[in-house]
Design a protein around this motif. Structure first.
Motif, PDB file in Angstrom:
ATOM      1  N   PHE A   1       0.807  -1.225   0.000  1.00 58.30           N
ATOM      2  CA  PHE A   1       0.000   0.000   0.000  1.00 58.30           C
ATOM      3  C   PHE A   1       0.841   1.277   0.000  1.00 58.30           C
ATOM      4  O   PHE A   1       0.597   2.198  -0.791  1.00 58.30           O
ATOM      5  CB  PHE A   1      -0.947  -0.011   1.209  1.00 58.30           C
ATOM      6  N   ARG A   2       1.841   1.345   0.887  1.00 55.92           N
ATOM      7  CA  ARG A   2       2.611   2.587   0.998  1.00 55.92           C
ATOM      8  C   ARG A   2       3.348   2.953  -0.294  1.00 55.92           C
ATOM      9  O   ARG A   2       3.317   4.121  -0.707  1.00 55.92           O
ATOM     10  CB  ARG A   2       3.595   2.489   2.174  1.00 55.92           C
ATOM     11  N   PRO A   3       4.022   2.004  -0.961  1.00 61.62           N
ATOM     12  CA  PRO A   3       4.675   2.369  -2.228  1.00 61.62           C
ATOM     13  C   PRO A   3       3.702   2.903  -3.279  1.00 61.62           C
ATOM     14  O   PRO A   3       4.063   3.775  -4.068  1.00 61.62           O
ATOM     15  CB  PRO A   3       5.302   1.046  -2.686  1.00 61.62           C
ATOM     16  N   ILE A   4       2.473   2.386  -3.284  1.00 64.28           N
ATOM     17  CA  ILE A   4       1.496   2.844  -4.266  1.00 64.28           C
ATOM     18  C   ILE A   4       1.123   4.299  -4.029  1.00 64.28           C
ATOM     19  O   ILE A   4       1.131   5.125  -4.950  1.00 64.28           O
ATOM     20  CB  ILE A   4       0.232   1.955  -4.221  1.00 64.28           C
ATOM     21  N   ILE A   5       0.783   4.648  -2.785  1.00 66.76           N
ATOM     22  CA  ILE A   5       0.349   6.022  -2.535  1.00 66.76           C
ATOM     23  C   ILE A   5       1.518   7.002  -2.572  1.00 66.76           C
ATOM     24  O   ILE A   5       1.322   8.189  -2.829  1.00 66.76           O
ATOM     25  CB  ILE A   5      -0.436   6.140  -1.209  1.00 66.76           C
ATOM     26  N   GLU A   6       2.733   6.498  -2.335  1.00 66.33           N
ATOM     27  CA  GLU A   6       3.908   7.360  -2.504  1.00 66.33           C
ATOM     28  C   GLU A   6       4.071   7.771  -3.963  1.00 66.33           C
ATOM     29  O   GLU A   6       4.409   8.918  -4.270  1.00 66.33           O
ATOM     30  CB  GLU A   6       5.171   6.634  -2.044  1.00 66.33           C
ATOM     31  N   GLN A   7       3.829   6.839  -4.864  1.00 66.22           N
ATOM     32  CA  GLN A   7       4.057   7.110  -6.279  1.00 66.22           C
ATOM     33  C   GLN A   7       2.867   7.780  -6.961  1.00 66.22           C
ATOM     34  O   GLN A   7       3.050   8.687  -7.777  1.00 66.22           O
ATOM     35  CB  GLN A   7       4.388   5.802  -7.012  1.00 66.22           C
ATOM     36  N   TYR A   8       1.640   7.346  -6.619  1.00 65.71           N
ATOM     37  CA  TYR A   8       0.471   7.795  -7.376  1.00 65.71           C
ATOM     38  C   TYR A   8      -0.474   8.695  -6.602  1.00 65.71           C
ATOM     39  O   TYR A   8      -1.284   9.406  -7.200  1.00 65.71           O
ATOM     40  CB  TYR A   8      -0.318   6.578  -7.883  1.00 65.71           C
ATOM     41  N   GLY A   9      -0.427   8.673  -5.290  1.00 63.96           N
ATOM     42  CA  GLY A   9      -1.389   9.430  -4.503  1.00 63.96           C
ATOM     43  C   GLY A   9      -2.433   8.526  -3.870  1.00 63.96           C
ATOM     44  O   GLY A   9      -2.335   7.294  -3.932  1.00 63.96           O
ATOM     45  N   VAL A  10      -3.444   9.127  -3.275  1.00 60.45           N
ATOM     46  CA  VAL A  10      -4.445   8.387  -2.502  1.00 60.45           C
ATOM     47  C   VAL A  10      -5.647   8.069  -3.380  1.00 60.45           C
ATOM     48  O   VAL A  10      -6.230   8.954  -3.993  1.00 60.45           O
ATOM     49  CB  VAL A  10      -4.892   9.198  -1.271  1.00 60.45           C
ATOM     50  N   TRP A  11      -6.010   6.799  -3.448  1.00 57.85           N
ATOM     51  CA  TRP A  11      -7.203   6.385  -4.191  1.00 57.85           C
ATOM     52  C   TRP A  11      -8.463   6.885  -3.476  1.00 57.85           C
ATOM     53  O   TRP A  11      -8.472   7.037  -2.252  1.00 57.85           O
ATOM     54  CB  TRP A  11      -7.252   4.863  -4.316  1.00 57.85           C
ATOM     55  N   ASP A  12      -9.515   7.109  -4.241  1.00 61.05           N
ATOM     56  CA  ASP A  12     -10.784   7.523  -3.637  1.00 61.05           C
ATOM     57  C   ASP A  12     -11.289   6.476  -2.647  1.00 61.05           C
ATOM     58  O   ASP A  12     -11.857   6.808  -1.605  1.00 61.05           O
ATOM     59  CB  ASP A  12     -11.859   7.730  -4.715  1.00 61.05           C
TER      60      ASP A  12
END
Length: 405
Positions: free
Chosen positions: A181-192
């Protein structure tokens, strides 16, 4: 025509924008009214003279060589669409018809296997996601849980793009947050919205999603939903791909080793050693799968990477300090009254407290065995010897170096 337009400009129109010769001719005529020499035939001659083509001019022999290498890496489960995605990820572009013919030339037996296994899992439940960044689905796969490997996958609901995947001995809140989860939001931002099943292993992820919910594009939606696995179907569909292309080949050989008593899954040292090797081989398979899946064409939708690029609407968290480190996230969660469930370990490493012995073990193992990527490439092509040897040698080296021994 050479005096009017540059080779690079025409190449961009053909390769990137995918315009036909007729469309290029029309565009040039609009931009240069009254100028002669811009007919469709002139454009065709210009492209031929400067070696400009939509697809790469790969000969059949070169294509067969590339396909042969790819098949040796991924085994029999990649058809023309997935193989096209894998080759495009390696910047080799050919159309599906040529690729299909090449697959029949290079691996006819594998083609026959795929044709005999054409059953599709269809989900009749309507599903909708409005854009990349709307819904993030996460789930765990426990097909290899008895051998100490649980894989967690995250996929975007709109594009079907696999965002991250991680394997671990036992499902674990902190590991899932740290590696998925953390690598995803670091790269792309927060999903709705994040969607998971009702398992406790996602509690830390959901806590952070809730705490960062103000950074979402659409703050009117609930930040996460927990539903039964049957309703988390976007990621459930992908387990068919992961199991067929990775897990089943590995599990078949592990079952064989257990039946032949080469491994003892009651022995805690064997448990640890088998788990360690299986996780690495599964991850090697996932590294083959991710670029191929994300670059392949989904009928009726398109390529996941292109859908991401065309509709990306994630809201980036600008400051890294706003995304808590795993240890900080655990502290925040526990201060809020929560408690992280501990799922325990899988087996026992007798060298756990002896770092110098772990270093020796790793060096000895690498000197005796090929890379995990090679082991995976061979096991999916029904050549399990390197996998057998890797498991047995890791057990033997660990036992030999064990202080208790």
């Amino acid at each position: 025509m050479d005096e009017i337009v540059s080779v690079e400009a025409v190449r961009d129109l053909v390769v990137r924008k995918k315009l036909t010769h007729k469309q290029i001719s029309e565009e040039l005529r609009r931009a240069n009214p009254g100028v002669r020499g811009l007919s469709e035939m002139s454009v065709r001659r210009f492209c031929s003279a400067h070696d400009i083509h939509r697809m790469s001019k790969v000969t059949d022999q070169e294509l067969d060589c590339a396909v042969s290498v790819a098949v040796s890496q991924v085994g029999p489960t990649y058809g023309r669409k997935m193989m096209k995605g894998k080759l495009e990820a390696a910047i080799v572009k050919v159309n599906e018809k040529r690729l299909s013919r090449s697959l029949h030339r290079v691996a006819p037996d594998y083609c026959q296997q795929r044709e005999q296994n054409t059953a599709k899992l269809l989900n009749p439940v309507p599903y909708s996601a409005d854009y990349f960044g709307h819904k993030l689905h996460m789930d765990q796969n426990e097909k290899l849980v008895m051998y100490g490997c649980t894989t967690v996958l995250a996929v975007d609901g709109y594009s079907s793009m696999i965002m991250a995947a991680a394997s671990m001995p036992v499902k674990n809140n902190v590991k899932i947050y740290r590696s998925v989860f953390r690598p995803i939001i670091e790269q792309y931002g927060v999903w709705d919205q994040v969607r998971v099943d009702c398992g406790k292993e996602f509690y830390l992820t959901l806590f952070v999603q809730q705490s960062l919910s103000a950074h979402r594009r659409n703050t009117l939606r609930v930040p996460y939903k927990q539903t039964p696995s049957t309703k988390n179907h976007m990621v459930e569909r992908l387990w068919v791909e992961v199991n067929g292309r990775i897990n089943y080949s590995i599990k078949t050989q592990l079952n064989r080793m257990a039946q032949e008593e080469l491994i003892d899954m009651v022995n805690v040292v064997h448990q640890f050693c088998v788990s360690t090797i299986v996780i690495q081989v599964v991850q090697a398979g996932i590294q083959e799968l991710l670029p191929a899946w994300n670059c392949h064409t989904i009928p009726g939708k398109g390529k996941p990477v292109e859908l991401r690029n065309n509709t990306y609407r994630g809201v980036c968290v600008l400051h890294g300090t706003e995304i808590p480190l795993p240890e900080i996230a655990v502290q925040q969660y526990e201060r809020s009254g929560g408690q992280i469930k501990s799922f325990g370990n899988f087996g026992t490493d007798p060298l756990l407290e002896f770092q110098h012995l772990q270093i020796i073990r790793d060096k000895e193992f690498k000197s005796r065995n090929p890379s995990f990527a090679t082991i995976f490439n061979e096991i999916v092509n029904s050549k399990p010897n390197s996998f057998f040897n890797a498991v047995i040698s890791f057990i033997n080296i660990t036992t030999h170096l064990s202080p208790s021994t």
